[in-house]
Every structure is written in structure tokens, then in C-alpha cells.
Scaffold this motif. Structure first.
Motif, PDB file in Angstrom:
ATOM      1  N   THR A   4      43.373  11.811   3.848  1.00 27.88           N
ATOM      2  CA  THR A   4      43.337  11.253   2.498  1.00 27.88           C
ATOM      3  C   THR A   4      41.929  10.858   2.090  1.00 27.88           C
ATOM      4  OG1 THR A   4      44.400   9.643   1.037  1.00 27.88           O
ATOM      5  CG2 THR A   4      43.768   8.866   3.198  1.00 27.88           C
ATOM      6  N   HIS A  37      40.706  24.649  -1.157  1.00 30.78           N
ATOM      7  CA  HIS A  37      40.812  23.430  -0.348  1.00 30.78           C
ATOM      8  C   HIS A  37      42.173  23.371   0.332  1.00 30.78           C
ATOM      9  CE1 HIS A  37      40.303  19.274   0.924  1.00 30.78           C
ATOM     10  NE2 HIS A  37      41.481  18.994   0.388  1.00 30.78           N
ATOM     11  N   MET A  88      44.962  21.132   2.131  1.00 31.65           N
ATOM     12  CA  MET A  88      45.449  19.768   2.293  1.00 31.65           C
ATOM     13  C   MET A  88      46.022  19.583   3.697  1.00 31.65           C
ATOM     14  SD  MET A  88      45.084  17.997  -0.581  1.00 31.65           S
ATOM     15  CE  MET A  88      46.347  16.718  -0.629  1.00 31.65           C
ATOM     16  N   ARG A 102      52.845  11.868  -5.054  1.00 29.69           N
ATOM     17  CA  ARG A 102      52.841  13.176  -4.396  1.00 29.69           C
ATOM     18  C   ARG A 102      54.188  13.481  -3.760  1.00 29.69           C
ATOM     19  NH1 ARG A 102      49.795  13.863   0.103  1.00 29.69           N
ATOM     20  NH2 ARG A 102      50.082  16.111  -0.060  1.00 29.69           N
ATOM     21  N   ARG A 141      52.186  19.455   1.690  1.00 29.23           N
ATOM     22  CA  ARG A 141      50.768  19.779   1.537  1.00 29.23           C
ATOM     23  C   ARG A 141      50.421  19.898   0.051  1.00 29.23           C
ATOM     24  NH1 ARG A 141      48.012  21.741   6.078  1.00 29.23           N
ATOM     25  NH2 ARG A 141      49.305  22.013   7.938  1.00 29.23           N
ATOM     26  N   PHE A 199      48.933  19.755  -3.357  1.00 28.27           N
ATOM     27  CA  PHE A 199      47.622  19.411  -3.898  1.00 28.27           C
ATOM     28  C   PHE A 199      47.769  19.352  -5.417  1.00 28.27           C
ATOM     29  CE2 PHE A 199      42.920  21.015  -4.216  1.00 28.27           C
ATOM     30  CZ  PHE A 199      42.560  19.811  -4.805  1.00 28.27           C
ATOM     31  N   THR A 245      40.603  14.429  -3.460  1.00 26.93           N
ATOM     32  CA  THR A 245      41.841  14.966  -4.014  1.00 26.93           C
ATOM     33  C   THR A 245      42.597  13.897  -4.803  1.00 26.93           C
ATOM     34  OG1 THR A 245      43.065  14.481  -1.977  1.00 26.93           O
ATOM     35  CG2 THR A 245      42.051  16.662  -2.168  1.00 26.93           C
TER      36      THR A 245
END
Length: 342
Positions: free
Chosen positions: A208, A220, A222, A256, A275, A277, A300
Motif C-alpha cells: 500500500t 503497474h 498491484m 477497494r 488486485r 487497481f 495508487t
């Protein structure tokens, strides 16, 4: 990436939380662009009866281990941040500095009255797999974020400060920091106002704190984080929305996980790794508002805020916070962002 970069004076990085917790400042951003300087204790007046908070109840584990690597040629200081217990006493961890550790090395960490040893089974980049002879958490300390740990060592205050008052199942190596602002007194005031409370669990990983280093966001990767949304929580959220109430995600981790559980557009019970994003262009299905702290540049989490609020509005929120001396990061102040209903 310049859209997600900003300069922050070191003095604005909070090294301790507000006292009491609910006295932290709360920058409230409405869908029409209005900004209000409030405090967290004002939440019962800002929200409406029938609204519902969704919190992440994961408990932070003492995942930071400081010890030494043993070799015939000598010892070296090493540090681990435990990530996942793959099987009993076998952990995947971030190592620092990783170049000092190799397969087959013995690591030793002090505990009261002795030591805990582990043998390195593998290393891939900054990550190692270690099999311990005893529970390594006995040797651990609170895993404060790097920007705090660089300025001071964890102490006894952090054992409570870096834990939400509603923390339950252990598993996080970083606190769901938006929840750190809540107190039992505040929850009582929210309940009296008719504002509901639901729980989800997302075990926050050390990833994180990692900045995005790729030029293109779709490159990218995650880190996976395990979470669960119960059928009871799904039913509570559905009933709230049916009655016209708003869902307020407390923290980016709650948001999320809710959006991971609504992958097909409809919230459903969920258990497993995510995962996801979230970045600008993402379509949200569950949350109507987000309560969150002020995040690292190029992270992120900042991109998630830009996705929820819109890039221009995110910039306005952060510009206001910088001008008006808000405290940043894990122990800092918070923002409450209402989504544009359109």
C-alpha cells in the motif's frame, strides 16, 4: 505521473495522531465543488439519518522484525516486514536490505528472554520466504509506515494509536488509517443520529505504501490483498440504498474491497484476494462517499481518490489542504468526499 505528484514539507507529515482521535480535522468536499473545514467529530451533523458507514475491521499485526543475519564470516543487521503466513511458521516478507540475505541464511530476532530464529528458503528481489522455529510475531513491533519509521522508532503508544478501536481479525501490516479517527464516543453519536455501521475485512499489505514507478498506469502490478464481505453486510448495504441512504466507505481499503465484491456491477458476498487497481475512468457501483486520509504522491491511493472525486477536484482538495496546514499521511487529518451522483 505529474498529475499525481506534489511537494509536501516534512513538517506536515504527522508523527502522532490527534488527541483525542476524533479531534482530527476533516476537509469535506461536496459534489458541487464546495469545501468545508470541519473536524471528524462533526460527522453526525454532516451525514444524514439513514446513511451507513462501512469500515475495515482488520487488525494490524506486529509485523516489523529487526535482527541479524548469521554467517560464518560475520553478522549483519536486517529488517523484515512480514506479509503473509503461507503455512504455519512459514512467512513471506519484505527484507531490508534484501541484498544482505540469501537462500540458506539464518536470521535471528530478539524476544524477551531469548531469540526467534528463521531459515531463509528463497529470495526474489526484495521479498524473502522464511521458515521460523517459533512464532515471529513474538519478536515484532508495530509496522509504522516508512515515512514515520525514518523519523522515530515505534513505541508503546503506537500499539494502540496504530490500531482502530474496532479492530478484530488479525492480518494487516498497515493500518486502515481512515478508521484511526473513530472513537467509541463518536460511534455512539452516529448511532443516535440514525447512521448505520457495517464491517468488511481487508488485510492490508505493505504494498500500500509503494509508489507507482511505471510511466503507464496499466503496467503497474498491484499486490494481492485478502478480504471478505459477508452476506449480512451485503444485505445491510442493499437495505440502506433501497431506503435512499448513502454508503460511506471509511478508507480506501473498504472502498477497494466493496468494488471488488461488485465486480459485475452488483454487490455480492466475496472472499478471496483482490488486485483491483482503481484509477481515473473506473466506474463505481457501491460507495456514495469516501472518508480517507491525505496520501503519498504518485501512490495508487491518490489515484483512487482522483478516480472517485475527479482529477481536478482531487487537485483542489490537496491544494486546499496544503494551503490550510492539514496534517498528512497515516497519523494525519482526513477528507470526506461526496461523489457526484451523475
Amino acid at each position: 505521473m505529474s498529475d499525481y505528484d506534489f511537494e509536501l514539507p516534512d513538517a506536515r507529515i504527522a508523527l502522532r495522531p490527534a488527541e483525542p482521535r476524533d479531534a482530527a480535522r476533516l476537509l469535506t468536499s461536496y459534489a458541487d465543488g464546495r469545501l468545508e473545514d470541519r473536524i471528524v467529530r462533526d460527522l453526525p451533523q454532516i451525514l444524514a439519518p439513514g446513511d451507513r458507514l462501512v469500515v475495515n475491521d482488520s487488525r494490524v499485526i506486529p509485523a516489523r522484525l529487526v535482527g541479524e543475519r548469521l554467517r560464518p564470516a560475520g553478522t549483519a543487521r536486517v529488517e523484515l516486514t512480514l506479509l503473509v503466513e503461507d503455512e504455519p511458521l512459514r512467512w513471506t516478507a519484505f527484507a531490508k536490505p534484501a541484498k544482505r540475505i540469501g537462500e540458506g541464511d539464518t536470521l535471528r530476532f530478539p524476544v524477551p528472554g531469548g531469540v526467534v530464529e528463521g531459515r531463509v528458503e528463497a529470495r526474489t528481489g526484495p521479498t524473502v520466504t522464511v521458515r521460523f522455529a517459533a512464532d515471529p510475531l513474538a519478536a515484532g513491533a508495530m509496522p509504522l509506515p516508512p515515512y514515520i519509521a525514518a523519523k522515530r522508532a515505534p513505541d508503546a503508544r503506537d500499539e494502540s494509536d496504530y490500531q482502530t478501536v474496532y479492530a478484530d481479525p488479525p492480518g494487516s501490516v498497515a493500518a486502515p488509517t481512515a478508521g484511526l479517527h473513530f472513537t467509541d464516543r463518536l460511534f455512539s453519536a452516529l448511532a443516535e443520529r440514525g447512521i448505520g455501521l457495517s464491517r468488511v475485512t481487508l488485510h492490508v499489505g505493505a504494498g500500500t505504501f509503494l509508489p507507482v514507478k511505471t510511466e503507464h498506469l496499466n503496467e503497474h502490478e498491484m499486490h494481492a490483498e485478502w478480504g471478505t464481505v459477508s452476506a449480512a453486510t451485503v444485505a445491510e448495504i442493499a437495505a440502506t440504498k433501497a431506503a435512499g441512504g448513502r454508503i460511506v466507505a471509511v478508507g480506501t481499503t473498504s472502498l477497494r474491497l466493496l468494488e471488488s465484491a461488485a465486480g459485475e456491477g452488483v454487490l455480492a458476498p466475496f472472499t478471496g484476494d483482490t488486485r483491483l487497481f482503481i484509477r481515473p475512468g473506473f466506474r463505481f457501483h457501491v460507495a456514495d462517499a469516501l472518508l480517507t486520509n491525505f496520501h503519498l504522491p504518485r501512490s495508487t491511493l491518490l489515484m483512487l481518490v482522483a478516480a472517485f472525486a475527479g482529477l481536478a477536484r482531487m487537485r483542489a482538495i490537496y491544494a486546499h489542504a496544503l494551503r490550510h496546514d492539514y496534517r498528512f499521511y497515516s497519523y494525519g487529518d482526513a477528507s470526506l468526499i461526496f461523489a457526484d451522483p451523475r
